[in-house]
Design a protein around this motif. Sequence first.
Motif, PDB file in Angstrom:
ATOM      1  N   ASP A 107       0.863  -1.188   0.000  1.00 35.26           N
ATOM      2  CA  ASP A 107       0.000   0.000   0.000  1.00 35.26           C
ATOM      3  C   ASP A 107       0.894   1.231   0.000  1.00 35.26           C
ATOM      4  N   HIS A 465      -8.808   7.336   8.242  1.00 34.44           N
ATOM      5  CA  HIS A 465      -7.595   6.753   7.666  1.00 34.44           C
ATOM      6  C   HIS A 465      -7.298   5.403   8.309  1.00 34.44           C
ATOM      7  N   ARG A 468      -9.375   2.764   6.894  1.00 39.29           N
ATOM      8  CA  ARG A 468      -8.876   2.412   5.555  1.00 39.29           C
ATOM      9  C   ARG A 468      -7.632   1.538   5.647  1.00 39.29           C
ATOM     10  N   ILE A 472      -6.987  -2.406   3.985  1.00 38.67           N
ATOM     11  CA  ILE A 472      -6.148  -2.352   2.785  1.00 38.67           C
ATOM     12  C   ILE A 472      -5.977  -3.732   2.150  1.00 38.67           C
ATOM     13  N   HIS A 532     -13.258   5.529  -0.393  1.00 43.90           N
ATOM     14  CA  HIS A 532     -12.458   4.315  -0.532  1.00 43.90           C
ATOM     15  C   HIS A 532     -12.900   3.238   0.456  1.00 43.90           C
ATOM     16  N   ILE A 533     -13.352   3.652   1.623  1.00 45.80           N
ATOM     17  CA  ILE A 533     -13.765   2.675   2.641  1.00 45.80           C
ATOM     18  C   ILE A 533     -14.969   1.873   2.142  1.00 45.80           C
ATOM     19  N   MET A 536     -13.779  -0.568  -0.376  1.00 46.47           N
ATOM     20  CA  MET A 536     -13.015  -1.655   0.247  1.00 46.47           C
ATOM     21  C   MET A 536     -13.928  -2.649   0.969  1.00 46.47           C
ATOM     22  N   ASN A 778      -8.077   4.713  -6.792  1.00 41.50           N
ATOM     23  CA  ASN A 778      -8.475   3.631  -5.894  1.00 41.50           C
ATOM     24  C   ASN A 778      -7.858   3.865  -4.524  1.00 41.50           C
ATOM     25  N   GLU A 779      -7.994   2.874  -3.626  1.00 46.44           N
ATOM     26  CA  GLU A 779      -7.518   3.067  -2.251  1.00 46.44           C
ATOM     27  C   GLU A 779      -6.007   3.222  -2.178  1.00 46.44           C
ATOM     28  N   ASN A 780      -5.282   2.818  -3.224  1.00 40.46           N
ATOM     29  CA  ASN A 780      -3.830   2.970  -3.252  1.00 40.46           C
ATOM     30  C   ASN A 780      -3.407   4.197  -4.051  1.00 40.46           C
ATOM     31  N   HIS A 781      -4.340   5.108  -4.294  1.00 41.51           N
ATOM     32  CA  HIS A 781      -4.092   6.350  -5.028  1.00 41.51           C
ATOM     33  C   HIS A 781      -3.625   6.080  -6.453  1.00 41.51           C
TER      34      HIS A 781
END
Length: 1741
Positions: A107, A465, A468, A472, A532-533, A536, A778-781
């Motif tokens: 991540d 955060h 999140r 991950i 993003h949460i 996920m 996405n959640e990993n930018h």
Amino acid sequence: MADTEKPSDGLQLSQEWLEAADYRAELLQHLKDQVPQIFCLKKDLSPQEEEELMQRRLLHPLECFLFGEDPQDGLEKLKQGSTSSQLCGRVFKEGETVYSCRDCAIDPTCVLCMDCFQDSVHKSHRYKMHASSGGGFCDCGDVEAWKIGPCCSKHDPGSAAAMVTDESVLEPELYERAEKLFRVLLRYVTDFLVWEENFELSAELQPRIKDNAYYCVLYNDEHHSYDQVIYTLQRSVNCDQIEAQTHTTLIDKEGRRAVKRGTLRSCQQAKDLIRSSSEHISLQPLRVEILHATVMAHQTFALRLGNWFQKVIGYSVGFRLAFCQVALEPNADTDRPCLISRLMLHDAQMYKGARKIVHELIFCSMLMDSEFKRLFAVEFTKYYKQLQKDFISDDHERSISITALSVQIFTVPTLARQLIEECNVIKVIVDTVLELLREHLDDNNRFFFLGYNSDKFTRIQVIFHDLRYILISKPSVWTEEMRGQFLAGFRIFLGFLKCMQGMEEVKRQLGQHIAVEPEWEAGFTLQIQLRHILAMFQDWCSSDEEIMLQAFKDCHAALIECNNQPFHKEPKDFYMCKHILRARPYKVSQEPVSIHLPISRLLAGLYVVMWKTGAIERLDNPERYDFVELAELPLRCVVLAAQVTAEMWRRNGLSLVSQVYYYQDVKCRDEMYDKDIIMLQISASKMDPNHFLMLILLRFELFEYFNGCRVSKDQDELTQWNRLTEEMLFLLIAIFGERYVPGISQVTREEVTMREVIHLLCIEPMAHSTLVKSLPENENHETGLEGVIAKVATFRKPGVSGHGLYELKKERLIDFNPFFYHYSRSQRSKAEESQKKRRSQEGNDKALRPPVPPAFSPSFSRIVNLLCCDVIIHILRHILQRPVDDRSTHWTEAMIQRALHLIGQALVEEKIQLENSSVEEVTFDFSLKARAVGSENGKSLFLLLSKIKSLPSLEAQKDLIKWLLQMFEIVKCLREKSSPSVSVCMDTTRPEESIQDKEKAERKRKAEAAKLHRQKIMAQMSAMQKNFIESNKMLYDNMPDTGTQGEPVRPSESSAMEQKELCIAFGPLRGPSPAEREVLTCILCQEEQEVLPLAPAMVLTACVQRSTVLTQCRGRIPANAADGTGTYPLFMPPDLAVGTHTGSCGHVMHATCWQKYFEAVQNTTRNRLHAELIVDLENGEYLCPLCKSLCNTVVPLIPLEPLTFNYENAEIIGQHLTLPRWIQVLAARIKGLKSVMQDNEFNPDGGSSSSGTTGLFGDGQPDFRSILAYGVQEPRKFSDGIAEMLVVCATTVHRVGLKTAPNELCPRVPLMAWNTCAFTIQAIENILQEEDKPLFGSLQNRQIAGLKAIVQFAASQRLKSSQGVIQRHFADMIGVLLPVLSRKNTPSILDVDFFHLLVGLVLSMPSLYQEEGIDLQPSAVSSAFNNMYIFHLVTMAHILQVLLTSSDFPAAGDGEESEEARSAADLYTAVSQHTGRLVPDLSGGSVAQRIKAGIEPFLRCAALFFNCLTGVHTPEELLNASVTSPGQVEAMCGYLALPLNIFQLFQDYRDVVSPLLQRWCGSPSITKALQGKTQTVRYPRIRNRLIELPEDYSSLLNKASHFQCPKSTIDERKHPTLCLVCGAMLCSQSSCCLSQLDGEDVGACTAHAAMCGAGVGMFLRIRECEIVLMASRTRGSTYPAPYLDDYGETDPHLGRGNPLHLCTERYRKLNQLWQQHCILEEIARSLEVVNVMFAFEWQLV
């Protein structure tokens, strides 16, 4: 290690502690005695003395106790049996550069420090770099953080087995001692770090006698500014400003500071004063505590022990384990938590310095071991809620809060899953958020954020955060425990979403505008945090069917439980096209509605995932889900957005407009707008299509309108209906056509991203960064852009400015959808316009056809029935009927365009189905209904299309309508399966061509006619222009070639010398100066005027500045000798330490016009905000009226004096005036002058010209006046305006060059004019040499004009200055060449720059012709000889200068020596005899080659100078060939009256030169230089360039990371800044490196620029990746760095973090900016463009 000065004492003490019954009591007794003595003495110790005492008396005995022997010996034994740690664990400081691998990191929080990154495999991967906010640590060695390459080469253990853990077991006795010692000391540290003001010392530490000595301690907070604290301290504790500043700085860095020591009473008074004073300034008082001196001592030592712990833990893994065991062991008193938990729970009460120590201790101990990391994580989770509550109420940044450690725990995949199973961390985190936001719940248990605290809310957001981080990495294997805990957490999360569902409802405002804008930012901030949460959670659910099904049921149940936006009316029946819909009436325009529907949208996402994974088949009772009800809320939201777009909610203010904007914006649309469309698609796939469309019409409030039950004549209402119809049609287009969602159709994520990119590039070519910003992350930018961009676009590299752009490939245009649902209104318009223009340029029609969509998944395949049902046919017929009926108020072109697009979608769908299946299997019958329904009365859809095709009002849609009619024919043929007729065949195979041939021909005919018409007009204009030029020929002969207003032209070639031998600048064969008439236009009044000596003055704008561009001694700028002592400016030193450059932009004005303009600028500029940043009015600065270049003076334009040379007279004079005779005549003249000088000391500073020359020409030598015999003439006369401007320019050059007060009578004024002339020529020659351009042919018009003006200005100085002063200067200068005329302080030939000397001598020589009462100057012939002999003498002296300073002679070539080589060898032999320095075996060829290379720059400068002075044309070779091409030296020798063999001079003038050589070489300074005692400049001089920069920017970051501030040892953020001129690394914008410059505090860069660049600097701020240009203490600007990423873009402040590489073209441009002295100009222009509201203090940089 501790000091071992008295090891026996430490060992003896430690032995006593070990043998004591209660070692703890003994140890504390020792601390009680020693600590106050060291840290609380009344006499303050120096830090070094304090450190030494602490090491000797405290730490050394502790280490002896730990090892049981001498610490040095114990440590050696420990090193032998230990292994290095696999984990790096480097703790990042604020601002430190860290790296993350986009290919390998689990991540984005997995990062490497600089050193580990440089030695890792990730350096060749796709990496990102950014500045750390502080508090994290390097993940090198953590196998869970990286997919591959977990270790750098330094931390790689070398074997797979060793990667599991690093074992290092201590001996049992050592481990036991470590546990004992750590237990006592960690308890001691904990007690004093969590100390509160009212605590009492324990009995073990209570001093025997309690002194009345206290400290008043002031703590840091974020409520008071620096100035407020300084002011408070000055008022409260009686300290001066400097002391208060010191206190404040240390309080900010360390968190607290003792500001007063005294009795309890005095400290209490100080405390009260501080609190009351600070409370008056701010509503909140400063935190002040009174601590006893003993407590302060123990707290100080406790902090030192924290550092000692880190050091000891680093010795061995065993020590680390012992420390972790002690820190985490349960307390004997069960009510109290373990020691590390106590420290965590008191983190918010601790000051900054204590927090840092505790956090670093945790980093280097528990987080470095997997098992203790797990135990610590459990403790952290146990107290998570309390820690977050403390953080919310704290005012310090999160980077120094214990809560920041969550990223180190929750991002470890195995640890996160364990915490879910053991502690249900998801529930803990969501509960924490709910509890903190509970105060914002309304009566309906929904959030309502009116009047919320933004600072507190910002802190609460950080908790998301952590959620999140936990989510991950989804588990690959689910256990029952994991399932149960995850679902429990998910239900709690649903409870949180229920508080958001329907929150902040809005109701349409009627009548008056809303009084107060409602709060909306908080709700959308929550939505952005949850984006993003939510994704996920859906991803986790998709990994397990049981989880998926249960989550869907729970989500549906939660949605049913929500009671927002209820119906208030009973269901009723609605009829349309023989279809009946039973539904509850609800009007968005009248009822409350909310844009926040997270549960509805989550349910839509889960439904699609269920279909994608196949879990839908196991769903119980799927019929119990009411899809009308599920579609209701999302449909209301879409209708709300449509009504806002239709301006029905204008009275609700901007807040609602902003909400709708973010609802569809890239930041939120994934989990808002897109999910609403998906839910509507789900409902459309389950409902009867007619009922679904009727529901949409109902909610859009268009049902009655389309049913014909409602009419209106109100224009506003009609406009709203039209806009709503447009939006309704757009929604139908999206529901039917937007299939690029995995699950809704068989598409991949890559295809989804590809489609987004295609539609963005259809708007316009875009930069990579613009594309990234426009794509969802996405959640990993990550956006997935890199994986698809090469497939859809081509990259266009950037030039010297701008950035690289991606252009869409032509073959991808077929995917363009003009109604792409992610376009904003402006984007849609731009894209449509762009694509129509592109199609038109390619010769195609302008019809933007709907693209062929992917097929729906089976579960969604029923959506297509929307476009072939009865209601849609009715809607489309109703819409197309309106333009046919010519009711203009009832339709809009946008509405028709959308209807046509829908028809196109339907026809494309039908065509695809007919091509893929038999006619019998195809149920999609749109074309049949379109032809049949309404055909009986001529109102079928097909017939209506045919009618509107010919409407003028729909001309723009004509091509699209034609294409639709063709598609009808194609579909008809497919249905009939018949061979089409010829016409139909043409339509089907080439439908565009057959219909458009006539129109294309017509367009072509019109285009040809227009082209002929334009050609005819252009021919007429050209003829008129030629006639005008012929009739005004004189005017056009003198116009600039480029047409630039006011720029002087280059000399016309028509009057050039036809005979090559006459291209000689001086001497008996001097070429003529042609008469050139120069007529220029004033850029201010636009009037023309010829430049004449007696005409009103015309001037060039100019900028005078000090320069070190040519310096050979960077950083050593000599101080100006204000008293006139020293040789500068009379003699320029050869190192050119600092020169005076005069540059011009080439624009011309009348002197009177300039004076008026300048006065106006001064009057208006004074009133501008921060105008002093752009122009310095006090120093005469202004901006050029035309090009806005920075200027500070003007140079008068003085025309060349036309001259026809008398060659006969020159030949006669040449026979008599040989060099020896010329020297005799000159010496006689100067000796005559010197006799007068001795009488009255020449009086250089006083009097007028006449008083200085009285008696000067009396009876001296017999041939005192013989110099006049060779020809004299009257000097030129100038108008008063030119004379005035000469003074203005000379005064500015003198003031700027010497940094002195203006004084036009100063004797150094003419010297500075000559110096700036010489230096400017040298600077231009340097540029031409650098760019390898011709010496004359490549100069720009503005450079030629400026150079000529400066040379003529310098030559005219003798006419405005005292003749006595000029004569004195000449006598001093000629003494360098003629030692018989030298004075005591005349420098040697090694100590002067000969080009400056040449300019001075040539321009001052005419002053010798001045006679008492008569103004005379040498004739043209006399000047020709004077210039020749001066130049020859200077050249010979310079050749000797080059020879004496040379040591690196080139290797001799083979073959016979030439005449030139023999002459050079003779010269070298003669010089060697005089100096005693002889290099054996040195050939004449080597000497000749070396000397010619050394004097070339001098010859080039001389050629430029004499060309501007005399106007004699130059040889052709110097105009066209580059400066390094063959034949250049020979051409310059010819032009400068030198023999081709320059050493021939020494032969021709042997009689004169031989004694001169002896005298020149005999100077004591030359002897010293040859002995190496003084430093000399070598020739040719080193050509300065900006420093070499590494190709990879990470190399610079690496250099910056190892930069140590020379004046500071504290670990604060630095701004490493690189001087691009000399390569020095500086500590910018830091108080530690402030220095004094002329009595003012300045930063490191300002101080450095003063020494390195005479006040001008160019710096690269490495961590910010930007150039800083500085021109003075108060002026500077930023400039893009020459580093670009792979996409051709700069990255200021490393915002994107992509790898950066040096762009040589941009760096070359920066080099030119510096070499051409354009930095001041660039700064002024940038400041003129940027409107500065608050002045930046550049002097502190």
